[in-house]
Scaffold this motif. Sequence first.
Motif, PDB file in Angstrom:
ATOM      1  N   HIS A   4      52.580  -3.297  45.359  1.00  0.00           N
ATOM      2  CA  HIS A   4      53.502  -2.263  44.893  1.00  0.00           C
ATOM      3  C   HIS A   4      53.714  -1.249  46.005  1.00  0.00           C
ATOM      4  CE1 HIS A   4      53.436  -3.698  40.747  1.00  0.00           C
ATOM      5  NE2 HIS A   4      52.130  -3.845  40.886  1.00  0.00           N
ATOM      6  N   ARG A   5      54.964  -1.071  46.390  1.00  0.00           N
ATOM      7  CA  ARG A   5      55.283  -0.119  47.439  1.00  0.00           C
ATOM      8  C   ARG A   5      54.982   1.297  46.960  1.00  0.00           C
ATOM      9  NH1 ARG A   5      59.503   3.189  48.814  1.00  0.00           N
ATOM     10  NH2 ARG A   5      59.956   3.429  51.035  1.00  0.00           N
ATOM     11  N   HIS A   6      54.353   2.074  47.798  1.00  0.00           N
ATOM     12  CA  HIS A   6      54.051   3.468  47.465  1.00  0.00           C
ATOM     13  C   HIS A   6      55.363   4.230  47.316  1.00  0.00           C
ATOM     14  CE1 HIS A   6      52.347   7.473  47.565  1.00  0.00           C
ATOM     15  NE2 HIS A   6      51.121   6.985  47.699  1.00  0.00           N
ATOM     16  N   MET A  32      37.904   9.608  48.313  1.00  0.00           N
ATOM     17  CA  MET A  32      37.061   8.423  48.488  1.00  0.00           C
ATOM     18  C   MET A  32      35.807   8.594  47.651  1.00  0.00           C
ATOM     19  SD  MET A  32      38.874   6.739  50.808  1.00  0.00           S
ATOM     20  CE  MET A  32      37.749   5.540  51.519  1.00  0.00           C
ATOM     21  N   GLY A  33      35.444   7.588  46.899  1.00  0.00           N
ATOM     22  CA  GLY A  33      34.242   7.666  46.085  1.00  0.00           C
ATOM     23  C   GLY A  33      34.447   8.508  44.836  1.00  0.00           C
ATOM     24  N   GLU A 212      44.695  14.591  49.968  1.00  0.00           N
ATOM     25  CA  GLU A 212      46.040  14.075  50.209  1.00  0.00           C
ATOM     26  C   GLU A 212      45.995  12.546  50.302  1.00  0.00           C
ATOM     27  OE1 GLU A 212      48.750  17.211  52.591  1.00  0.00           O
ATOM     28  OE2 GLU A 212      47.156  16.321  53.813  1.00  0.00           O
ATOM     29  N   MET A 213      47.195  11.948  50.400  1.00  0.00           N
ATOM     30  CA  MET A 213      47.333  10.503  50.567  1.00  0.00           C
ATOM     31  C   MET A 213      46.510   9.757  49.508  1.00  0.00           C
ATOM     32  SD  MET A 213      49.112  10.907  53.409  1.00  0.00           S
ATOM     33  CE  MET A 213      49.182   9.500  54.494  1.00  0.00           C
ATOM     34  N   SER A 214      46.494  10.277  48.283  1.00  0.00           N
ATOM     35  CA  SER A 214      45.641   9.735  47.219  1.00  0.00           C
ATOM     36  C   SER A 214      46.469   9.561  45.950  1.00  0.00           C
ATOM     37  CB  SER A 214      44.442  10.663  46.958  1.00  0.00           C
ATOM     38  OG  SER A 214      43.696  10.868  48.132  1.00  0.00           O
ATOM     39  N   ARG A 215      47.202   8.471  45.911  1.00  0.00           N
ATOM     40  CA  ARG A 215      48.076   8.213  44.767  1.00  0.00           C
ATOM     41  C   ARG A 215      47.242   7.942  43.519  1.00  0.00           C
ATOM     42  NH1 ARG A 215      52.532   3.299  44.409  1.00  0.00           N
ATOM     43  NH2 ARG A 215      53.599   4.007  42.514  1.00  0.00           N
ATOM     44  N   THR A 230      42.196   7.052  41.661  1.00  0.00           N
ATOM     45  CA  THR A 230      43.105   6.658  42.737  1.00  0.00           C
ATOM     46  C   THR A 230      42.657   5.285  43.255  1.00  0.00           C
ATOM     47  OG1 THR A 230      41.820   7.637  44.540  1.00  0.00           O
ATOM     48  CG2 THR A 230      43.357   9.084  43.369  1.00  0.00           C
ATOM     49  N   ALA A 231      43.331   4.786  44.275  1.00  0.00           N
ATOM     50  CA  ALA A 231      42.997   3.460  44.801  1.00  0.00           C
ATOM     51  C   ALA A 231      41.572   3.403  45.346  1.00  0.00           C
ATOM     52  CB  ALA A 231      43.992   3.071  45.892  1.00  0.00           C
TER      53      ALA A 231
END
Length: 435
Positions: A4-6, A32-33, A212-215, A230-231
């Motif tokens: 899936h494209r961001h 992260m985590g 940031e950068m955390s969809r 998030t991912a």
Amino acid sequence: MNVHRHYAGDCDHTTSYYAASANVRALRPALMGHHNFDICIVGAGYSGLSTALYLAEKGHNVALVEGARIGWGASGRNGGQVVNGLNASLQTIKRRYGQDTANFVAGLVMEGADIIRDRVDTYGIECDLKPTNLFAAYTDAHMRELEERLALWRGYGIETQEMVSKDQIRDYVGSDVYAGGMMDFAGGHMHPLNLALGEAAAFEQNGGTIFEMSRVVDVNYDAPHPVVTTADGSITCKKVVLCGNAYLGHVVPKLTSRVMPVSTQIIATEPLSPEQAQRLLPTDTCVEDIRFILDYFRLSADNRLLFGGGTVYGGADPKDIEAKLRKNMHKVFPELQVTKVDYAWSGNFALSFSRVPQLGRLNDNTYFAHGYSGHGVTGSHTFGRILAEAISGDMSRFDVFAKVPWIPFPGGRMFRVPYSVIGSWYYGFKDQFGL
């Protein structure tokens, strides 16, 4: 495997004039985590930033999670106009929801601009904040509409506005196309991305944490303690605030159908000479006309004309933004026909069917705010304060607005775009012929 494209592409800011002239953009780490916070806010636009900053100032342990960069969406690419009021008029709100609700809304429509000025002063945010905005009228009917608006607002004790005649408007706009207008001395304009970046820095100064950068891919708000995932990480919290607005997507299905993404476009010319800038906008005010499909414009700090307008329901970007906007820009300022355009960009805002922003809760620990319908610069700052009040225990203002019923788009999600397009054709026809 499905990839899936961001929604934000490479997640960096769009190639706008604002991104090119932004103050230092520190890159915050991705989530992260697993982490624990008292409050997790999803979305680092004005709604999320305003809520987060107020809560941090009150001593709460707050995390702000952003899928791309701070101010990546509408908050970092809008027209930069500080306009008081909502999309829906006070008269409309009175007719739909009663006098008590109209009185309540009238008491807060000026608040957002005051919050912005206070934030800029308190934290020394460098965002080229300038005073005043002008509502421009093309026809005598538009002038009557503005006169009615002036009388209505004065009836609620708001006296910052003043009518401007056809002769007087030339003192503010170097164009012959307008029949007059109305000046709001409590409005203004600024560099929107720098405001967002400044508010993010202020939040961190008060102990806040930004990822940031955390969809966000899931929000489990039915758990005793909500979990935002998030991912590459997750946050467990006591309260979660959803401020994704036009870019929240389908993460929270209950909110998806409440609003529709609508794109608007802006171009920025090459820097004008001081003499030409003075000729076009002698007092350096910002301007928007009052048509249904309106144009808006102002000068940047380096004397570029920023000219915006147009709508695309559903949030798609037009193929040629410059071509789409140049015609209207030349109508207002014919002398710019040979002026080069250096930047052209698009961005989405969230439209509610009623044109009234929505504030509410999905349960006792999950709050949301969205649907500013093109008036989010000020409204988002006000709603951020109200959300922070509610989370801190003062539900008085939150409860009043949360009780305002939301109106679904006719036909639901499937038909909201074609329905709105048909409506825009109708009002566009009226605009074109001055009806």
